[in-house]
Motif scaffolding. Structure first.
Motif, short mmCIF file in Angstrom:
data_model
loop_
_atom_site.label_atom_id
_atom_site.label_comp_id
_atom_site.label_asym_id
_atom_site.label_seq_id
_atom_site.Cartn_x
_atom_site.Cartn_y
_atom_site.Cartn_z
N LEU A 105 16.20 -28.04 -18.08
CA LEU A 105 15.30 -28.84 -18.90
C LEU A 105 15.89 -30.18 -19.34
CD1 LEU A 105 13.54 -26.19 -21.16
CD2 LEU A 105 12.65 -27.37 -19.13
N HIS A 122 15.04 -32.82 -16.79
CA HIS A 122 13.59 -32.73 -16.67
C HIS A 122 12.91 -33.42 -17.85
CE1 HIS A 122 9.77 -30.57 -15.73
NE2 HIS A 122 9.63 -30.57 -17.05
N THR A 123 13.37 -33.10 -19.05
CA THR A 123 12.80 -33.69 -20.26
C THR A 123 13.04 -35.19 -20.31
OG1 THR A 123 13.04 -31.59 -21.44
CG2 THR A 123 12.82 -33.58 -22.79
N GLU A 181 10.48 -36.83 -18.17
CA GLU A 181 9.18 -36.84 -18.83
C GLU A 181 9.14 -37.85 -19.97
OE1 GLU A 181 7.65 -32.29 -18.01
OE2 GLU A 181 8.57 -32.74 -19.95
N GLU A 182 10.14 -37.80 -20.85
CA GLU A 182 10.08 -38.60 -22.08
C GLU A 182 10.43 -40.07 -21.88
OE1 GLU A 182 12.12 -36.75 -25.34
OE2 GLU A 182 10.69 -35.08 -25.36
N GLU A 230 6.19 -33.85 -27.05
CA GLU A 230 7.55 -34.24 -27.42
C GLU A 230 8.07 -33.38 -28.57
OE1 GLU A 230 7.08 -38.47 -27.93
OE2 GLU A 230 7.77 -38.84 -25.87
N HIS A 257 9.17 -30.18 -27.20
CA HIS A 257 10.48 -30.34 -26.57
C HIS A 257 11.59 -30.16 -27.60
CE1 HIS A 257 9.11 -32.99 -22.89
NE2 HIS A 257 8.78 -31.71 -22.74
N GLU A 306 14.40 -27.27 -27.38
CA GLU A 306 15.80 -27.68 -27.28
C GLU A 306 16.64 -27.07 -28.39
OE1 GLU A 306 15.05 -32.08 -25.27
OE2 GLU A 306 15.24 -31.90 -27.45
N GLU A 345 1.40 -29.30 -19.34
CA GLU A 345 1.86 -30.41 -18.51
C GLU A 345 1.24 -30.35 -17.12
OE1 GLU A 345 6.13 -31.34 -20.67
OE2 GLU A 345 6.16 -30.30 -18.74
#
Length: 153
Positions: A53, A56-57, A60-61, A80, A83, A87, A121
């Motif tokens: 992740l 990956h995150t 995305e962010e 977000e 996320h 996390e 998503e």
């Protein structure tokens, strides 16, 4: 997972989807290890999920979400925030099995949220990206991926 809109034909989305598939498979392994009472394995798998992740995150962010934020500000902000929650719970296993006896159950709850998050998503963000992003914005997404997955020297 999603295959109906054609968004997986875009390499960036295909990679994100593949990472989602990996995470979903790891979630199943976490559930098995939890059921067997193997908390060491649960923590190890949490670290593996976090390692998938992390880049990956970032993609995305810093690539995908900014391109969609003007059109879908509340949805992107909610994703977000999810996320951050995910996390935080995964990070508790960063250095081994957390001592908190409630952590394994909190992890399972968080992974259920993660599973729902993935569906949001894939069923919402990815098709929207296919419809809304320009070539320039896709190039930004790819540049973020290159930075996020570059080997650390």
């Amino acid at each position: 997972m999603c295959e109906y809109c054609g968004c997986q034909a875009v390499e960036s989305i295909e990679k994100l989807t593949s990472e989602h598939d990996t995470v979903v498979n790891l979630i199943g392994l976490v559930r098995d290890a939890h059921g067997a009472g193997d908390l060491t394995r649960v923590a190890e798998l949490a670290r593996r999920i976090a390692s998938v992740l992390e880049p990956h995150t970032e993609v995305e962010e810093h690539g995908l979400f900014p391109a969609l934020a003007d059109d879908f500000p509340e949805k992107i902000a909610a994703l977000e925030e999810e996320h951050r929650v995910i996390e935080a719970v995964l990070a508790e296993a960063e250095h081994g099995t957390p001592a908190d006896p409630r952590w394994p159950d909190r992890l399972l709850d968080t992974l259920a949220m993660l599973r729902d998050h993935i569906l949001k998503e894939q069923d919402g963000v990815f098709p929207a990206a296919l419809a809304f992003l320009s070539t320039e914005q896709w190039e930004t997404v790819e540049a973020v991926r290159a930075r996020a997955t570059a080997p650390v020297s």
